[in-house]
Design an enzyme around this catalytic site. Structure first.
Site, PDB file in Angstrom:
ATOM      1  N   SER A 187      40.678  31.288  42.825  1.00  0.00           N
ATOM      2  CA  SER A 187      41.513  30.411  42.013  1.00  0.00           C
ATOM      3  C   SER A 187      40.923  28.994  41.978  1.00  0.00           C
ATOM      4  O   SER A 187      39.755  28.831  41.633  1.00  0.00           O
ATOM      5  CB  SER A 187      42.933  30.434  42.599  1.00  0.00           C
ATOM      6  OG  SER A 187      43.841  29.840  41.738  1.00  0.00           O
ATOM      7  N   ASP A 355      45.378  40.207  36.536  1.00  0.00           N
ATOM      8  CA  ASP A 355      45.500  38.744  36.638  1.00  0.00           C
ATOM      9  C   ASP A 355      45.501  38.143  35.235  1.00  0.00           C
ATOM     10  O   ASP A 355      44.459  37.980  34.615  1.00  0.00           O
ATOM     11  CB  ASP A 355      44.334  38.204  37.477  1.00  0.00           C
ATOM     12  CG  ASP A 355      44.424  36.694  37.704  1.00  0.00           C
ATOM     13  OD1 ASP A 355      45.327  36.048  37.127  1.00  0.00           O
ATOM     14  OD2 ASP A 355      43.580  36.174  38.464  1.00  0.00           O
ATOM     15  N   HIS A 388      47.434  37.573  39.884  1.00  0.00           N
ATOM     16  CA  HIS A 388      46.498  36.565  40.378  1.00  0.00           C
ATOM     17  C   HIS A 388      46.397  36.555  41.905  1.00  0.00           C
ATOM     18  O   HIS A 388      45.316  36.382  42.465  1.00  0.00           O
ATOM     19  CB  HIS A 388      46.949  35.199  39.856  1.00  0.00           C
ATOM     20  CG  HIS A 388      46.088  34.064  40.293  1.00  0.00           C
ATOM     21  ND1 HIS A 388      44.739  34.024  40.040  1.00  0.00           N
ATOM     22  CD2 HIS A 388      46.383  32.926  40.989  1.00  0.00           C
ATOM     23  CE1 HIS A 388      44.240  32.902  40.541  1.00  0.00           C
ATOM     24  NE2 HIS A 388      45.209  32.234  41.130  1.00  0.00           N
TER      25      HIS A 388
HETATM   26  N1  LIG Z   1      49.411  31.648  45.674  1.00  0.00           N
HETATM   27  C1  LIG Z   1      48.212  30.879  45.766  1.00  0.00           C
HETATM   28  C2  LIG Z   1      47.411  31.009  44.531  1.00  0.00           C
HETATM   29  C3  LIG Z   1      47.431  29.886  43.557  1.00  0.00           C
HETATM   30  O1  LIG Z   1      46.312  29.966  42.740  1.00  0.00           O
HETATM   31  C4  LIG Z   1      48.515  29.470  46.160  1.00  0.00           C
HETATM   32  O2  LIG Z   1      49.675  29.108  46.219  1.00  0.00           O
HETATM   33  O3  LIG Z   1      47.593  28.728  46.493  1.00  0.00           O
END
Ligand SMILES: N[C@@H](CCO)C(=O)O
Ligand SMILES: CC(=O)SCCNC(=O)CCNC(=O)[C@H](O)C(C)(C)COP(=O)(O)OP(=O)(O)OC[C@H]1O[C@@H](n2cnc3c(N)ncnc32)[C@H](O)[C@@H]1OP(=O)(O)O
Length: 421
Positions: A187, A355, A388
């Site tokens: 991410s 995702d 994701h």
């Molecule tokens: N759930 C993760 C993914 C966010 O991209 C976070 O809170 O960092």
């Protein structure tokens, strides 16, 4: 004779790799000696970086993997947290938030970092830092502004992914590490890995970019705007200067996390897990305020645990940074290919079929651009249902891909077994 022994060592059966834990770890803090010059034109000083390390640094200092976290992570990526927070308590986001991103004191990527895991600490020296603007020990909006003696709040400069990476570079310089075997992250962490490959091509051998993108799509920018507006619209936000007032924008940040959390999951996964089941199975209760459906209760729980461990201003700054990120605009005059022209690192891209926030098509665009430039690149789409957050959940499928990409370790000169033989 020594040569023969080395050959014998190679002929012996390879060590059995049983994935293990890095054990008990401690978050450490390092103050950078010089200001960080930011994209917005301002300079930031002092800057403190919170970090953890796992594994052993090779004598040649050439086995370092930098792991970068996503929106709400921190330096505690693996192992069990050994100590209560020290310096990080100064900003008020320490003690009661100790359980960290993954909870229960375990690092947020513990399944991926350790002996025999994707980032194998029998071979590599893994470093994880809390990003610039963070609330878990690295300088951020809850840190003290030296100009006022008060927390920065919204006077903290707006930072970018490039600023985060330049801060990591300055931090590694202090440690005497001038080359990275790999930079890896999911991410926003994947954005940092890409930024490393573009900003410092001579310093990075490989990048592992998971569930990420070269630029967040319009809907992603929109969801982030909704989340930030929920925080800033909470009267307790107080224009970002809520520290020490006894009021924090928990309601707004709770909504932001609910919105965010739904975007991190897939629609089928939500349906599969919660359906339309009622929280209280007996019947509906004709209430506006209380969660009626299981999914409502789950989101309320996620919101409640998030506000206990995270600072709303850091959410705003980090969300802003990941929406600004755009390799083509920043480095290629609008062309992704031009932005990637200077990359020399081998690139591994991993995306997940479900995702929709950081879809496989975004990774494919990066792959195609790198391939057209003749750069070494691998792209894997993992078929997994959770959306994701698969990069945090689907360890079993990621581990063999990453291990293969980084080499299997049997011939690595820095594996613990071979070093000691
Ligand atoms: N759930 C993760 C993914 C966010 O991209 C976070 O809170 O960092
Ligand atoms: C990437 C980085 O750099 S770090 C950031 C990663 N960490 C986070 O995002 C933290 C937030 N957590 C998450 O996003 C997710 O929990 C993940 C992706 C990390 C892990 O997912 P899972 O293990 O499947 O956790 P899950 O989504 O099932 O949540 C479990 C929690 O929901 C609670 N829960 C489940 N159903 C309900 C319900 N109907 N009502 C209320 N609470 C519920 C559970 O009791 C559990 O609570 P706990 O965490 O306090 O023990």
């Amino acid at each position: 004779m020594a040569h023969c022994l080395a050959i014998l060592a190679h002929m012996a059966s390879p060590p059995t790799l049983v994935p293990g834990s890095v054990g008990s770890v401690e978050t450490r803090y390092l103050d950078l000696p010089a200001p960080i010059r930011l994209d917005c034109g301002r300079e930031l000083h002092p800057v403190r970086v919170a970090y953890e390390t796992y594994g052993e640094l090779s004598p040649e200092r050439d086995n370092v993997i930098l792991v970068c976290h996503a929106l709400s992570g921190d330096a505690h990526a693996a192992g069990h947290s050994a100590e209560p927070p020290a310096e990080s308590t100064r900003d008020g986001f320490g003690a009661e938030r100790r359980d960290g991103a993954a909870g229960k004191g375990l690092g947020w990527w513990d399944g991926m970092i350790g002996p025999g895991k994707a980032f194998d600490t029998d071979r590599f020296f893994v470093i994880s830092t809390n990003l610039l603007g963070g609330c878990r020990g690295t300088t951020g909006p809850s840190s003290i502004d030296p100009a006022t003696g008060q927390p920065y709040g919204s006077d903290f400069p707006v930072v970018t992914v490039s600023d985060m990476v330049r801060t990591q570079r300055a931090f590694l310089d202090v440690l005497g590490i001038d080359r990275l075997a790999a930079v890896a992250g999911g991410s926003l962490g994947g954005m940092q890995a890409l930024e490393w490959a573009v900003l410092f091509p001579d310093l990075v051998d490989a990048v592992v970019v998971i569930a990420s993108t070269h630029a967040l799509h319009t809907q992603g920018v929109a969801w982030n705007a909704i989340a930030r507006n929920a925080i800033m619209g909470d009267p307790a936000w107080q224009n970002g200067h809520y520290y020490g007032t006894g009021r924090t924008p928990d309601a707004g940040m709770g909504v932001a996390r609910m919105v965010g959390h739904v975007t991190y999951l897939s629609a089928p996964a939500l349906t599969e897990r919660f359906g339309r089941r009622l929280q209280f199975a007996d019947d509906i209760r004709y209430t506006l305020r209380e969660p009626e459906f299981e999914i409502e209760s789950y989101l309320r729980h996620q919101a409640g645990s998030f506000v206990k461990r995270f600072d709303a201003n850091t959410y705003l700054y980090t969300s802003r940074a990941l929406t600004y990120f755009d390799l083509a605009r920043q480095h290629g005059d609008g062309s992704l290919a031009r932005a990637l022209e200077g990359v020399s690192a081998r690139t591994l891209l991993i995306a997940f079929s479900s995702d929709w926030l950081y879809p496989p098509s975004a990774s494919e665009q990066i792959e195609q651009a790198l391939r057209a430039l003749g750069k070494p690149v691998e792209f894997e789409v993992i078929d997994a249902p959770y959306g994701h957050d698969c990069f945090l959940l689907e360890e079993a499928q990621q581990i063999p891909i990453i291990r293969r990409f980084l080499g299997d370790g049997e011939t690595n000169p820095h594996s613990r077994e071979e070093r000691s033989s």
